[in-house]
Design an enzyme around this catalytic site. Sequence first.
Site, PDB file in Angstrom:
ATOM      1  N   LYS A   1      82.061  15.135  13.028  1.00  0.00           N
ATOM      2  CA  LYS A   1      83.412  14.628  13.271  1.00  0.00           C
ATOM      3  C   LYS A   1      83.962  15.269  14.544  1.00  0.00           C
ATOM      4  O   LYS A   1      83.876  16.474  14.728  1.00  0.00           O
ATOM      5  CB  LYS A   1      84.317  14.934  12.090  1.00  0.00           C
ATOM      6  CG  LYS A   1      83.918  14.192  10.818  1.00  0.00           C
ATOM      7  CD  LYS A   1      84.889  14.485   9.685  1.00  0.00           C
ATOM      8  CE  LYS A   1      84.479  13.710   8.433  1.00  0.00           C
ATOM      9  NZ  LYS A   1      85.384  13.988   7.286  1.00  0.00           N
TER      10      LYS A   1
ATOM     11  N   GLU B   1      64.744  33.333  15.127  1.00  0.00           N
ATOM     12  CA  GLU B   1      65.181  32.014  14.684  1.00  0.00           C
ATOM     13  C   GLU B   1      66.572  32.142  14.087  1.00  0.00           C
ATOM     14  O   GLU B   1      66.798  32.915  13.151  1.00  0.00           O
ATOM     15  CB  GLU B   1      64.231  31.395  13.658  1.00  0.00           C
ATOM     16  CG  GLU B   1      64.685  29.985  13.263  1.00  0.00           C
ATOM     17  CD  GLU B   1      63.749  29.264  12.312  1.00  0.00           C
ATOM     18  OE1 GLU B   1      64.213  28.294  11.671  1.00  0.00           O
ATOM     19  OE2 GLU B   1      62.581  29.661  12.199  1.00  0.00           O
TER      20      GLU B   1
ATOM     21  N   THR C   1      59.674  18.731   9.170  1.00  0.00           N
ATOM     22  CA  THR C   1      60.209  18.918   7.829  1.00  0.00           C
ATOM     23  C   THR C   1      60.196  17.614   7.040  1.00  0.00           C
ATOM     24  O   THR C   1      60.083  16.513   7.609  1.00  0.00           O
ATOM     25  CB  THR C   1      61.646  19.441   7.878  1.00  0.00           C
ATOM     26  OG1 THR C   1      62.504  18.403   8.400  1.00  0.00           O
ATOM     27  CG2 THR C   1      61.754  20.673   8.773  1.00  0.00           C
TER      28      THR C   1
ATOM     29  N   PHE D   1      62.746  16.295   5.507  1.00  0.00           N
ATOM     30  CA  PHE D   1      63.935  15.508   5.861  1.00  0.00           C
ATOM     31  C   PHE D   1      63.766  14.835   7.211  1.00  0.00           C
ATOM     32  O   PHE D   1      64.229  13.717   7.421  1.00  0.00           O
ATOM     33  CB  PHE D   1      65.169  16.418   5.870  1.00  0.00           C
ATOM     34  CG  PHE D   1      65.527  16.947   4.517  1.00  0.00           C
ATOM     35  CD1 PHE D   1      66.129  16.130   3.561  1.00  0.00           C
ATOM     36  CD2 PHE D   1      65.261  18.265   4.174  1.00  0.00           C
ATOM     37  CE1 PHE D   1      66.449  16.611   2.309  1.00  0.00           C
ATOM     38  CE2 PHE D   1      65.583  18.759   2.924  1.00  0.00           C
ATOM     39  CZ  PHE D   1      66.181  17.924   1.990  1.00  0.00           C
ATOM     40  N   GLU D   2      63.075  15.508   8.125  1.00  0.00           N
ATOM     41  CA  GLU D   2      62.809  14.920   9.432  1.00  0.00           C
ATOM     42  C   GLU D   2      61.909  13.698   9.292  1.00  0.00           C
ATOM     43  O   GLU D   2      62.151  12.647   9.914  1.00  0.00           O
ATOM     44  CB  GLU D   2      62.154  15.975  10.317  1.00  0.00           C
ATOM     45  CG  GLU D   2      61.899  15.550  11.737  1.00  0.00           C
ATOM     46  CD  GLU D   2      61.271  16.662  12.556  1.00  0.00           C
ATOM     47  OE1 GLU D   2      60.920  16.410  13.721  1.00  0.00           O
ATOM     48  OE2 GLU D   2      61.110  17.787  12.026  1.00  0.00           O
TER      49      GLU D   2
ATOM     50  N   ASP E   1      68.653  16.279  15.184  1.00  0.00           N
ATOM     51  CA  ASP E   1      68.454  14.860  14.886  1.00  0.00           C
ATOM     52  C   ASP E   1      69.751  14.078  15.061  1.00  0.00           C
ATOM     53  O   ASP E   1      69.876  12.964  14.571  1.00  0.00           O
ATOM     54  CB  ASP E   1      67.891  14.666  13.471  1.00  0.00           C
ATOM     55  CG  ASP E   1      68.746  15.328  12.406  1.00  0.00           C
ATOM     56  OD1 ASP E   1      69.708  16.040  12.747  1.00  0.00           O
ATOM     57  OD2 ASP E   1      68.451  15.134  11.208  1.00  0.00           O
TER      58      ASP E   1
ATOM     59  N   GLU F   1      70.215  33.974   8.769  1.00  0.00           N
ATOM     60  CA  GLU F   1      70.752  32.872   7.959  1.00  0.00           C
ATOM     61  C   GLU F   1      71.927  33.392   7.133  1.00  0.00           C
ATOM     62  O   GLU F   1      71.870  34.506   6.599  1.00  0.00           O
ATOM     63  CB  GLU F   1      69.663  32.300   7.038  1.00  0.00           C
ATOM     64  CG  GLU F   1      70.115  31.203   6.105  1.00  0.00           C
ATOM     65  CD  GLU F   1      70.739  30.035   6.851  1.00  0.00           C
ATOM     66  OE1 GLU F   1      71.921  29.735   6.574  1.00  0.00           O
ATOM     67  OE2 GLU F   1      70.056  29.422   7.714  1.00  0.00           O
TER      68      GLU F   1
ATOM     69  N   ASP G   1      74.014  22.839  12.266  1.00  0.00           N
ATOM     70  CA  ASP G   1      75.022  21.935  11.706  1.00  0.00           C
ATOM     71  C   ASP G   1      75.650  21.133  12.840  1.00  0.00           C
ATOM     72  O   ASP G   1      76.201  21.710  13.786  1.00  0.00           O
ATOM     73  CB  ASP G   1      76.098  22.755  10.982  1.00  0.00           C
ATOM     74  CG  ASP G   1      77.020  21.893  10.119  1.00  0.00           C
ATOM     75  OD1 ASP G   1      77.255  20.720  10.482  1.00  0.00           O
ATOM     76  OD2 ASP G   1      77.497  22.391   9.086  1.00  0.00           O
TER      77      ASP G   1
END
Length: 258
Positions: A159, A80, A228, A230-231, A191, A105, A155
């Site tokens: 922009k 992952e 998650t 946030f999801e 997302d 990470e 991420d």
Amino acid sequence: MTDSGSRDKPGSGEGKVPPKPFTIEEGRRQVRSFVLRQGRFTPAQQRAFDELWPRFGIDYQGAPRDYDAIFGRQARRVLEIGFGNGEALRYAAQHDRERDLIGIEVHAPGVGRLLNALAEDASDHVRLYHHDAVEVLNQEIADGSLDEIRIYFPDPWHKKRHNKRRLVQPAFAQLLVRKLAADGRLHLATDWQDYAEQMWDVLDATTGLANRAGPRGSVPRPDWRPQTHFETRGQKLGHGVWDLLYDRVRESGMENGE
């Protein structure tokens, strides 16, 4: 100059962020897919690095690794990339003990948090890198050695002028294909519809990958990826989530054993 990944001992009650999670080359500035917004690195996270890193961590060395020796067994392996706070990787570790799991990470607080969770769960079939995933893939992971690669909510660099920083680019996709086993799988989730569109543009055109849902297709969230907080919140606000699933396929013209 290469950052060896060595860990400093804790200071006077404050966590000391570990060294930079990438190789430093004097006179060269590389465009990366991340910026180190570390936030607060707590004493508990510091203790996790000091006490648990020898058990669950892999220090980047820039040379091919013997993962059979590291894990103490032969097993299929899942990688992952960018595990964040480790929620999905911890879930995978709890439900998939037949395969070895490797997480990468760059943000130290998330690594520290997951180290503590893995110790609590006794998930000794998991190892973590605190380093740049591109360097780890290029230098330490053998070609054709991964059963699955997962990239969840990278991420989006939303922009337009920052789109070049997005992780999923043609060269990176080709690198992923090289690392996957012949029957391997690539799973991505985002997302941001604009990023999903770019993923399709790149991955559908990458030799050696086949979109399981067909060109520019996505699948329902698989059971192995937890939803998650946030999801859930985003979906209540009407945001979409796209899961993209690709199979590693043999390129036409290749002979057995190649």
